[in-house]
Design an enzyme around this catalytic site. Structure first.
Site, PDB file in Angstrom:
ATOM      1  N   SER A  66       0.857  -1.197   0.000  1.00 33.36           N
ATOM      2  CA  SER A  66       0.000   0.000   0.000  1.00 33.36           C
ATOM      3  C   SER A  66       0.889   1.243   0.000  1.00 33.36           C
ATOM      4  CB  SER A  66      -0.857  -0.016   1.270  1.00 33.36           C
ATOM      5  OG  SER A  66      -1.486   1.231   1.487  1.00 33.36           O
TER       6      SER A  66
ATOM      7  N   TYR B  61      -3.580  -0.668  10.091  1.00 30.16           N
ATOM      8  CA  TYR B  61      -3.372  -0.932   8.663  1.00 30.16           C
ATOM      9  C   TYR B  61      -1.974  -0.468   8.243  1.00 30.16           C
ATOM     10  CZ  TYR B  61      -4.628  -0.961   3.649  1.00 30.16           C
ATOM     11  OH  TYR B  61      -4.684  -1.201   2.297  1.00 30.16           O
TER      12      TYR B  61
HETATM   13  P1  NAP Z   1     -11.858  -5.559  -1.115  1.00 36.88           P
HETATM   14  O1  NAP Z   1     -12.633  -5.397  -2.367  1.00 36.88           O
HETATM   15  O2  NAP Z   1     -12.493  -5.263   0.185  1.00 36.88           O
HETATM   16  O3  NAP Z   1     -11.218  -7.029  -1.112  1.00 36.88           O
HETATM   17  C1  NAP Z   1     -10.647  -7.597   0.022  1.00 36.88           C
HETATM   18  C2  NAP Z   1     -10.644  -9.111  -0.119  1.00 36.88           C
HETATM   19  O4  NAP Z   1     -10.013  -9.702   1.041  1.00 36.88           O
HETATM   20  C3  NAP Z   1     -12.081  -9.672  -0.191  1.00 36.88           C
HETATM   21  O5  NAP Z   1     -12.136 -10.688  -1.167  1.00 36.88           O
HETATM   22  C4  NAP Z   1     -12.252 -10.257   1.216  1.00 36.88           C
HETATM   23  O6  NAP Z   1     -13.149 -11.326   1.283  1.00 36.88           O
HETATM   24  C5  NAP Z   1     -10.862 -10.743   1.515  1.00 36.88           C
HETATM   25  N1  NAP Z   1     -10.703 -10.977   2.945  1.00 36.88           N
HETATM   26  C6  NAP Z   1     -10.806 -10.078   3.939  1.00 36.88           C
HETATM   27  N2  NAP Z   1     -10.665 -10.695   5.126  1.00 36.88           N
HETATM   28  C7  NAP Z   1     -10.488 -12.015   4.869  1.00 36.88           C
HETATM   29  C8  NAP Z   1     -10.301 -13.171   5.695  1.00 36.88           C
HETATM   30  N3  NAP Z   1     -10.305 -13.098   7.023  1.00 36.88           N
HETATM   31  N4  NAP Z   1     -10.152 -14.366   5.099  1.00 36.88           N
HETATM   32  C9  NAP Z   1     -10.189 -14.455   3.755  1.00 36.88           C
HETATM   33  N5  NAP Z   1     -10.369 -13.415   2.929  1.00 36.88           N
HETATM   34  C10 NAP Z   1     -10.511 -12.203   3.484  1.00 36.88           C
HETATM   35  O7  NAP Z   1     -10.601  -4.585  -1.147  1.00 36.88           O
HETATM   36  P2  NAP Z   1      -9.395  -4.401  -2.176  1.00 36.88           P
HETATM   37  O8  NAP Z   1      -9.172  -2.952  -2.284  1.00 36.88           O
HETATM   38  O9  NAP Z   1      -9.582  -5.190  -3.409  1.00 36.88           O
HETATM   39  O10 NAP Z   1      -8.184  -4.978  -1.298  1.00 36.88           O
HETATM   40  C11 NAP Z   1      -7.289  -5.961  -1.759  1.00 36.88           C
HETATM   41  C12 NAP Z   1      -5.909  -5.667  -1.174  1.00 36.88           C
HETATM   42  O11 NAP Z   1      -5.436  -4.431  -1.702  1.00 36.88           O
HETATM   43  C13 NAP Z   1      -5.888  -5.513   0.349  1.00 36.88           C
HETATM   44  O12 NAP Z   1      -4.718  -6.130   0.866  1.00 36.88           O
HETATM   45  C14 NAP Z   1      -5.803  -4.003   0.531  1.00 36.88           C
HETATM   46  O13 NAP Z   1      -5.216  -3.649   1.753  1.00 36.88           O
HETATM   47  C15 NAP Z   1      -4.941  -3.645  -0.644  1.00 36.88           C
HETATM   48  N6  NAP Z   1      -4.964  -2.244  -1.045  1.00 36.88           N
HETATM   49  C16 NAP Z   1      -6.091  -1.657  -1.513  1.00 36.88           C
HETATM   50  C17 NAP Z   1      -6.048  -0.320  -1.895  1.00 36.88           C
HETATM   51  C18 NAP Z   1      -7.256   0.390  -2.438  1.00 36.88           C
HETATM   52  O14 NAP Z   1      -7.164   1.607  -2.673  1.00 36.88           O
HETATM   53  N7  NAP Z   1      -8.364  -0.269  -2.666  1.00 36.88           N
HETATM   54  C19 NAP Z   1      -4.861   0.391  -1.787  1.00 36.88           C
HETATM   55  C20 NAP Z   1      -3.738  -0.240  -1.314  1.00 36.88           C
HETATM   56  C21 NAP Z   1      -3.781  -1.559  -0.942  1.00 36.88           C
HETATM   57  P3  NAP Z   1     -14.710 -11.050   1.620  1.00 36.88           P
HETATM   58  O15 NAP Z   1     -15.261 -10.519   0.340  1.00 36.88           O
HETATM   59  O16 NAP Z   1     -15.204 -12.381   2.007  1.00 36.88           O
HETATM   60  O17 NAP Z   1     -14.744 -10.053   2.740  1.00 36.88           O
END
Ligand code: NAP
Length: 245
Positions: free
Chosen positions: A137, A150
């Site tokens: 991130s 985080y």
């Molecule tokens: P998201 O749409 O909320 O996806 C998160 C995923 O993680 C979902 O599939 C969720 O499953 C899964 N997850 C959460 N807790 C879990 C658990 N206990 N066991 C198994 N699966 C779990 O968000 P995203 O933005 O795509 O995030 C993906 C990654 O990118 C994360 O590591 C996040 O920190 C990182 N990131 C995102 C951004 C951004 O701007 N969006 C920026 C930097 C980094 P469920 O659907 O079942 O909850």
């Protein structure tokens, strides 16, 4: 150089925004997928993967159960590409950030990554081949705003990436990370809806727009492919220039 035929990739959290885009992009490059979810709600992403010609299996497991990861991962087939994508966020000022929230975030965003990388990494080392890519991130580099757990976890991901890369590079296993900027997913839904923060964020991004999940997927394909065989311990920002500002 970017061909992934014959490779099997596991993407954790493949139902979510970035995870789904990464799974489909890896399939499009030729990889077979192991889709992962906390629940079996993976029909949509499986359809997307099959539409681009990929095979898809499923691994259902709650990564918050960190101590059970080694046993749960033992049922997985040989994984050539591990994408540690699953993650959660809890927003609160540090003074009000409960230890429970801190623990939850550290469990899923850092402890689970160590456990799974080790469980699968050991098997990669035995075959002297593998790619591990974790989703870091901007908060692997910066302090962020009211997300102390985080930020700590994502700084940890940058450190863990380098530590594993140093140990495993000579054994044929490349360990790297991508650091997305602000991407339109559920993770950032609160920020996208915030009438003050949203324009502040957008105006600071040199590219002039939020990122899309597909923007991150291309960088993951690069780090998963032979094109990056001499890239080790790198945290690749995919941020529209945010860090360059
Ligand atoms: P998201 O749409 O909320 O996806 C998160 C995923 O993680 C979902 O599939 C969720 O499953 C899964 N997850 C959460 N807790 C879990 C658990 N206990 N066991 C198994 N699966 C779990 O968000 P995203 O933005 O795509 O995030 C993906 C990654 O990118 C994360 O590591 C996040 O920190 C990182 N990131 C995102 C951004 C951004 O701007 N969006 C920026 C930097 C980094 P469920 O659907 O079942 O909850």
């Amino acid at each position: 150089m970017f061909d992934l035929h014959g490779r099997t990739a596991l993407v954790t959290g493949s139902r979510g925004g970035i995870g789904r885009a990464v799974a489909v992009a890896l399939a499009r490059a030729g990889a077979d997928l192991v889709l992962h979810g906390r629940t079996d709600d993976l029909d949509d992403v499986e359809k997307d993967v099959r539409r681009v010609g990929g095979q898809a299996r499923r691994w259902i497991f709650d990564l918050a159960d960190t101590t059970a990861i080694p046993e749960a991962a033992a049922v997985l087939p040989e994984i050539d590409i591990l994408v540690n994508n699953a993650g959660i966020i809890r927003r609160a000022p540090a003074a009000e950030h409960t230890f429970h929230d801190w623990r939850s975030v550290l469990d899923v965003n850092l402890d689970a990554v160590f456990q799974l990388s080790r469980a699968i990494g050991v098997r990669m080392l035995a075959r002297r081949r593998g790619k591990i890519i974790s989703v870091a991130s901007m908060l692997s580099f910066q302090g962020g705003v009211q997300v102390p757990g985080y930020t700590a976890a994502k700084h940890g991901i940058a450190g863990l990436t380098k530590a594993l890369a140093c140990e495993w590079a000579a054994e044929g296993v490349q360990v790297n990370a991508v650091a997305p900027g602000y991407i339109t997913t559920d993770n950032t839904a609160a920020l996208q809806a915030d009438p003050v923060r949203e324009p502040e964020i957008r105006s600071r991004i040199p590219a002039g727009r939020w990122g899309r999940p597909d923007d991150v997927a291309g960088a993951v394909v690069f780090l998963a492919s032979p094109a990056s065989d001499y890239v080790n311990g790198h945290v690749l920002a995919v941020d529209g220039g945010w860090l360059a500002r």
